[in-house]
Design an enzyme around this catalytic site. Sequence first.
Site, PDB file in Angstrom:
ATOM      1  N   GLY A 187       0.736  -1.261   0.000  1.00 13.52           N
ATOM      2  CA  GLY A 187       0.000   0.000   0.000  1.00 13.52           C
ATOM      3  C   GLY A 187       0.764   1.310   0.000  1.00 13.52           C
ATOM      4  O   GLY A 187       0.138   2.357  -0.116  1.00 13.52           O
ATOM      5  N   GLY A 246       2.850   2.559  -2.268  1.00  8.85           N
ATOM      6  CA  GLY A 246       3.320   3.008  -3.577  1.00  8.85           C
ATOM      7  C   GLY A 246       2.680   4.298  -4.062  1.00  8.85           C
ATOM      8  O   GLY A 246       1.544   4.628  -3.712  1.00  8.85           O
ATOM      9  N   CYS A 262      -0.408   3.514  -6.083  1.00  7.14           N
ATOM     10  CA  CYS A 262      -1.123   2.378  -5.529  1.00  7.14           C
ATOM     11  C   CYS A 262      -2.376   2.886  -4.825  1.00  7.14           C
ATOM     12  O   CYS A 262      -2.336   3.907  -4.156  1.00  7.14           O
ATOM     13  CB  CYS A 262      -0.178   1.711  -4.542  1.00  7.14           C
ATOM     14  SG  CYS A 262      -0.976   0.668  -3.362  1.00  7.14           S
TER      15      CYS A 262
HETATM   16  P1  5GP Z   1       6.756   3.771  -5.492  1.00  8.75           P
HETATM   17  O1  5GP Z   1       8.248   3.702  -5.479  1.00  8.75           O
HETATM   18  O2  5GP Z   1       6.236   4.315  -6.779  1.00  8.75           O
HETATM   19  O3  5GP Z   1       6.199   4.484  -4.296  1.00  8.75           O
HETATM   20  O4  5GP Z   1       6.226   2.264  -5.354  1.00  8.75           O
HETATM   21  C1  5GP Z   1       6.557   1.287  -6.306  1.00  8.75           C
HETATM   22  C2  5GP Z   1       5.833  -0.005  -5.958  1.00  8.75           C
HETATM   23  O5  5GP Z   1       4.406   0.167  -5.978  1.00  8.75           O
HETATM   24  C3  5GP Z   1       6.041  -1.134  -6.946  1.00  8.75           C
HETATM   25  O6  5GP Z   1       7.304  -1.740  -6.843  1.00  8.75           O
HETATM   26  C4  5GP Z   1       4.895  -2.074  -6.582  1.00  8.75           C
HETATM   27  O7  5GP Z   1       5.195  -2.887  -5.467  1.00  8.75           O
HETATM   28  C5  5GP Z   1       3.807  -1.108  -6.179  1.00  8.75           C
HETATM   29  N1  5GP Z   1       2.792  -0.967  -7.256  1.00  8.75           N
HETATM   30  C6  5GP Z   1       2.998  -0.728  -8.560  1.00  8.75           C
HETATM   31  N2  5GP Z   1       1.827  -0.659  -9.231  1.00  8.75           N
HETATM   32  C7  5GP Z   1       0.869  -0.885  -8.324  1.00  8.75           C
HETATM   33  C8  5GP Z   1      -0.557  -0.962  -8.403  1.00  8.75           C
HETATM   34  O8  5GP Z   1      -1.189  -0.779  -9.448  1.00  8.75           O
HETATM   35  N3  5GP Z   1      -1.206  -1.240  -7.232  1.00  8.75           N
HETATM   36  C9  5GP Z   1      -0.546  -1.449  -6.064  1.00  8.75           C
HETATM   37  N4  5GP Z   1      -1.249  -1.746  -4.981  1.00  8.75           N
HETATM   38  N5  5GP Z   1       0.790  -1.345  -5.944  1.00  8.75           N
HETATM   39  C10 5GP Z   1       1.478  -1.083  -7.070  1.00  8.75           C
END
Ligand code: 5GP
Length: 352
Positions: A185, A187, A190
Site C-alpha cells: 500500500g 506506492g 497504488c
Molecule cells: P513507489 O516507489 O512508486 O512508491 O512504489 C513502487 C511499488 O508500488 C512497486 O514496486 C509495486 O510494489 C507497487 N505498485 C505498482 N503498481 C501498483 C498498483 O497498481 N497497485 C498497487 N497496490 N501497488 C502497485
Amino acid sequence: MRIEEDVKLDFKDVLIRPKRSTLRSRKDVDIGREYKFKWSGRTFNGVPIIAANMDGVGTFEMARGFIKDGSGLSVALHKHYPLEKLTAFYDEHGPDSVWYSIGMVKDDEDKLEAFLKSKTHKNGKGPDKICLDVANGYSQHFVDFVARMREKLPGVTIMAGNVVTGEMVEELILAGVDIVKVGIGPGSVCTTRTMTGVGYPQLSAIIECADAAHGLGGLICADGGCTVPGDIAKAFGGGADFVMLGGMLAGHTQSEQEIVEAEGKKFLQFYGMSSDTAMKKHKGGVAEYRASEGKTVRIPYRGDVAGTLQDILGGLRSACTYVGARRLKELSRRTSFIRVTQQINPVFGQGL
Ligand code: 5GP
C-alpha cells in the site's frame, strides 16, 4: 476484533539523528553492498537500489541507462516484454543488471520456461535472479508457488513478495526466498489502502521484516513509498538490504513511454501495474471480479535518468556522512530515528 496500540511509523514520522563523524566528504562513502544469497549461493555486488518492475520504470532503456552510467543499480524488468526481446537483451548485456519478473499466472511461467530452454540461457546468459511479484503475498498458494520455483531453479536468486509482517517473511524465506519484498500500500500510484483499508506503515514494516529476515539469514527489499532521497536513507537505516523505486525513477527518457506536450511543457503518463490503464494495455481490460488497485497520473518529463540518479546517490552518500557511516553497510547500525511532528520548512514551497 483486536487493536494493536503501539504506533507504527512511516518515513514522514521520523528523521535520522546526526552523529559525530570522521568522514571528510561524501566522496569517502562507499554505497555498494556485497551479499551472498541464502538459497542460490550467488553473490551480489553493486548499489542495492532496484528500479521497480513497472511500465515506465522497469525497462530495457532504464537498464541500459544504469549500465552506461556505471552506477551499479539494477532493474526489475516489467513482465510484459515478449520472449524474443528478452533473450536479445540478455545476449547483448547478460543478466547482471536485471531481474526477470514473473507473476503467478501460467503465461508468465510458460514464458520463463521457454527462456530457460533458449540458446541464451544455455550459453549462461539467461536470468540469474528473478522477482516473483504478487500484490498479496499472504496466500498459501503463493508460498507453494515460491517453493515450486525454488525446487525448479536451485541456483537462481529469488526475490518475492509483497508482505509486511515478520511471520510471513519467515515463511517465505523458509520456502526458498532469498530476498523478501516488503510493502503493501505505500506506492506512489497504488490505491490498495483506499480500496481495501489494508496496509502497514512502511518504515515499521521495514524494521520488523528486516529483523525477521536477518534472523534466518535472508534479506529484504523495501518496496514502495520513497518520495525523496532521504526516504531511501531511512529505508536503509531501518534495515532494508535493497530498496525498490517506482515513482522516483518514472518520467525519464528511459521510461519507454510517449512524451506529450501541453501548455509548453512535456509530460509522461505513469500508472500502477494493476490500474485500469495497465490492465487495458496488457490484458484487454479489468477482470470483473477485481477492482483496479492502481491509479494513472501525468507527471512532468524529467530528462535523462542520470541527473535523478546523481541526486539520489548524492543524498544517500550525504546521509551516511551525517551519521559517520563510511559504508552503506554501517548505515543501519549508526541510525537512530527521532520521531518528529514536522519534516521540512514549507514556507517557500518547492523552490525554483
Ligand atoms: P513507489 O516507489 O512508486 O512508491 O512504489 C513502487 C511499488 O508500488 C512497486 O514496486 C509495486 O510494489 C507497487 N505498485 C505498482 N503498481 C501498483 C498498483 O497498481 N497497485 C498497487 N497496490 N501497488 C502497485
